[in-house]
Design an enzyme around this catalytic site. Structure first.
Site, PDB file in Angstrom:
ATOM      1  N   GLU A  31       0.833  -1.217   0.000  1.00  0.00           N
ATOM      2  CA  GLU A  31       0.000   0.000   0.000  1.00  0.00           C
ATOM      3  C   GLU A  31       0.866   1.266   0.000  1.00  0.00           C
ATOM      4  OE1 GLU A  31      -1.532   1.563   3.614  1.00  0.00           O
ATOM      5  OE2 GLU A  31      -0.851  -0.135   4.802  1.00  0.00           O
ATOM      6  N   LYS A  92      -5.982  10.169   1.236  1.00  0.00           N
ATOM      7  CA  LYS A  92      -6.081   8.744   1.592  1.00  0.00           C
ATOM      8  C   LYS A  92      -7.256   8.184   0.794  1.00  0.00           C
ATOM      9  CE  LYS A  92      -7.554   6.081   5.694  1.00  0.00           C
ATOM     10  NZ  LYS A  92      -7.767   6.153   7.151  1.00  0.00           N
ATOM     11  N   VAL A 112      -5.093  -0.369   2.518  1.00  0.00           N
ATOM     12  CA  VAL A 112      -5.096  -1.815   2.289  1.00  0.00           C
ATOM     13  C   VAL A 112      -6.243  -2.169   1.330  1.00  0.00           C
ATOM     14  CG1 VAL A 112      -5.483  -4.063   3.388  1.00  0.00           C
ATOM     15  CG2 VAL A 112      -4.043  -2.345   4.525  1.00  0.00           C
ATOM     16  N   ASP A 144     -17.854   2.407  13.112  1.00  0.00           N
ATOM     17  CA  ASP A 144     -16.599   2.609  12.389  1.00  0.00           C
ATOM     18  C   ASP A 144     -15.868   1.278  12.221  1.00  0.00           C
ATOM     19  OD1 ASP A 144     -14.289   3.457  11.222  1.00  0.00           O
ATOM     20  OD2 ASP A 144     -13.892   5.068  12.655  1.00  0.00           O
ATOM     21  N   SER A 146     -13.320  -0.549   9.449  1.00  0.00           N
ATOM     22  CA  SER A 146     -12.490  -0.228   8.278  1.00  0.00           C
ATOM     23  C   SER A 146     -12.967  -0.954   7.025  1.00  0.00           C
ATOM     24  CB  SER A 146     -11.044  -0.624   8.555  1.00  0.00           C
ATOM     25  OG  SER A 146     -10.286  -0.475   7.380  1.00  0.00           O
ATOM     26  N   ASP A 148     -11.125  -2.000   4.943  1.00  0.00           N
ATOM     27  CA  ASP A 148     -10.173  -3.101   4.706  1.00  0.00           C
ATOM     28  C   ASP A 148     -10.880  -4.446   4.926  1.00  0.00           C
ATOM     29  OD1 ASP A 148      -8.332  -1.075   4.469  1.00  0.00           O
ATOM     30  OD2 ASP A 148      -7.137  -1.639   6.227  1.00  0.00           O
ATOM     31  N   LYS A 165      -3.139  -2.838  14.945  1.00  0.00           N
ATOM     32  CA  LYS A 165      -2.777  -2.117  16.169  1.00  0.00           C
ATOM     33  C   LYS A 165      -3.919  -2.197  17.170  1.00  0.00           C
ATOM     34  CE  LYS A 165       0.667   0.946  14.368  1.00  0.00           C
ATOM     35  NZ  LYS A 165       0.833   2.137  13.560  1.00  0.00           N
TER      36      LYS A 165
HETATM   37  N1  PSU Z   1      -2.902   0.570  10.588  1.00  0.00           N
HETATM   38  C1  PSU Z   1      -1.617   0.819  10.819  1.00  0.00           C
HETATM   39  N2  PSU Z   1      -0.964   1.644   9.982  1.00  0.00           N
HETATM   40  C2  PSU Z   1      -1.587   2.230   8.912  1.00  0.00           C
HETATM   41  C3  PSU Z   1      -2.953   1.938   8.682  1.00  0.00           C
HETATM   42  C4  PSU Z   1      -3.565   1.105   9.538  1.00  0.00           C
HETATM   43  O1  PSU Z   1      -1.050   0.294  11.775  1.00  0.00           O
HETATM   44  O2  PSU Z   1      -0.981   3.020   8.190  1.00  0.00           O
HETATM   45  C5  PSU Z   1      -3.627   2.536   7.481  1.00  0.00           C
HETATM   46  C6  PSU Z   1      -3.662   1.504   6.336  1.00  0.00           C
HETATM   47  O3  PSU Z   1      -3.483   2.167   5.108  1.00  0.00           O
HETATM   48  C7  PSU Z   1      -5.064   0.946   6.440  1.00  0.00           C
HETATM   49  C8  PSU Z   1      -5.819   2.193   6.832  1.00  0.00           C
HETATM   50  O4  PSU Z   1      -5.540   0.368   5.242  1.00  0.00           O
HETATM   51  O5  PSU Z   1      -4.978   2.853   7.753  1.00  0.00           O
HETATM   52  C9  PSU Z   1      -7.169   1.898   7.435  1.00  0.00           C
HETATM   53  O6  PSU Z   1      -7.821   3.098   7.697  1.00  0.00           O
HETATM   54  P1  PSU Z   1      -9.329   3.124   8.201  1.00  0.00           P
HETATM   55  O7  PSU Z   1      -9.265   2.642   9.629  1.00  0.00           O
HETATM   56  O8  PSU Z   1      -9.756   4.556   8.089  1.00  0.00           O
HETATM   57  O9  PSU Z   1     -10.102   2.214   7.290  1.00  0.00           O
HETATM   58 MN    MN Z   2     -13.155   4.241   9.537  1.00  0.00          MN
END
Ligand code: PSU
Ligand code: MN
Length: 320
Positions: A31, A92, A112, A144, A146, A148, A165
């Protein structure tokens, strides 16, 4: 505008990736959101190159994904990585945002989720990211989750990571994966890892210690007719890990502050990660880099094992 091209997605392959795919060499997609939003310049350039090198050491070719001039890049050269790392305000882009960015003809840093969309279009069955997105703490109210996770249910790509994380609700994240029939394999560990912590404290449903067996499990998932991802976790090395209790206390504070500051939506992940980095006074960013590199190396090896199995299988089928 050239209307012959209306709605056609342009993939721009780097020479290295194009050559590799042409001869059936293993490729690992990566990514670019971690470059633009996860780390600061110039650490992000250094890290992105080290991550690519780690994939090569593992025996595969790296293909960093991003969007430029409304085209999807599959593989970036050094100049391109530097452009992504140093251009301010690259948005993003998750799967939801991808069609709009393509229509606008702009630049985009793929998460991702959107990187998996690109990997599948490019015929790359492997992807690596140290930390995936997941179900956020408090998701029962905020909803919320993701994208992903949703993309894992749609893309036939094996995803190698160091878990997620602990800023997320990892228990709920694993429940989501089970509900949506996304296989979860922990490589050489019993537990689901939590990025720079070797264990989240939650047991993984499956442990496999052999690369070839993992490659077989991935193949079986797709042979069974599933059009979804397989998630493979690999914990960071013992010497690079941070203690879970130390991180947990920091995260709990960060989550409370995020709520106080009314931070939500797609900026929440970055807000929480930065808060942890600050609270651990840069210790976590060092550990961060180690996780990124180790995950990329393991992904390089697993993609190579999968490519070998596929090759053996196709020669075997020719003979019969
Ligand atoms: N988790 C990490 N580092 C990151 C991300 C997640 O430890 O950089 C980034 C990745 O690009 C992941 C995105 O796909 O955050 C997910 O964001 P969201 O929670 O807004 O879907
Ligand atoms: Mn989100």
């Amino acid at each position: 505008m050239n209307y012959n091209q209306f709605g056609k997605v342009s993939l721009v392959f780097s020479e290295e990736v194009s050559d590799a795919l042409g001869v059936g060499k293993p490729v690992v997609a990566l990514e670019s959101n971690v470059i633009t939003h996860g780390l600061d310049y110039p650490d992000n350039v250094v890290t992105a190159k080290k991550v690519e090198e780690a994939v090569r050491i593992g025996g595969s070719v790296p293909a960093t994904i991003g969007v430029e001039n409304g085209r999807i890049l599959v593989g970036m050269n050094d100049a391109c990585i530097k452009r992504f790392a140093s251009t301010p305000d690259i948005p993003k882009v998750n799967s939801r945002d991808l069609p709009i960015i393509l229509a606008k003809g702009g630049m985009g840093a793929t998460t991702v989720a959107s990187s998996l969309v690109a990997a599948e279009l490019a015929n790359i069955p492997f992807f690596a990211s140290a930390g995936i997105g997941g179900v956020h703490r408090g998701a029962e109210k905020s909803m919320d989750i993701s994208s992903d996770l949703i993309q894992f249910t749609r893309s036939k790509v094996a995803v190698v990571c160091a878990g997620a994380k602990n800023i997320l609700d990892l228990g709920l994240t694993m429940e989501f994966l089970e509900t949506h029939c996304v296989p979860l394999i922990s490589y050489k560990s019993d537990d689901f890892p939590a990025f720079y912590c070797r264990s989240s404290g939650i047991r993984s449903p499956h442990r496999l210690d052999e690369e070839r067996q993992i490659a077989r499990a991935i193949k079986f998932h797709w042979s069974l007719g599933n059009n979804s991802s397989v998630l493979i976790t690999s914990p960071t090395k013992e010497e690079d890990a941070i203690d879970r209790l130390e991180i947990d206390a920091v995260i709990e504070k960060a989550v409370i502050n995020a709520e106080k500051d009314d931070v939500r939506g797609n900026v929440l992940t970055k807000y929480l990660m930065r808060a942890v980095d600050e609270a651990t006074k840069g210790r976590s960013s060092k550990a961060n880099m180690a996780v990124l590199i180790n995950t990329a190396k393991v992904a390089g090896r697993l993609a190579a094992a999968y490519a070998l199995l596929r090759k053996e299988n196709s020669t075997c089928n020719h003979r019969t």
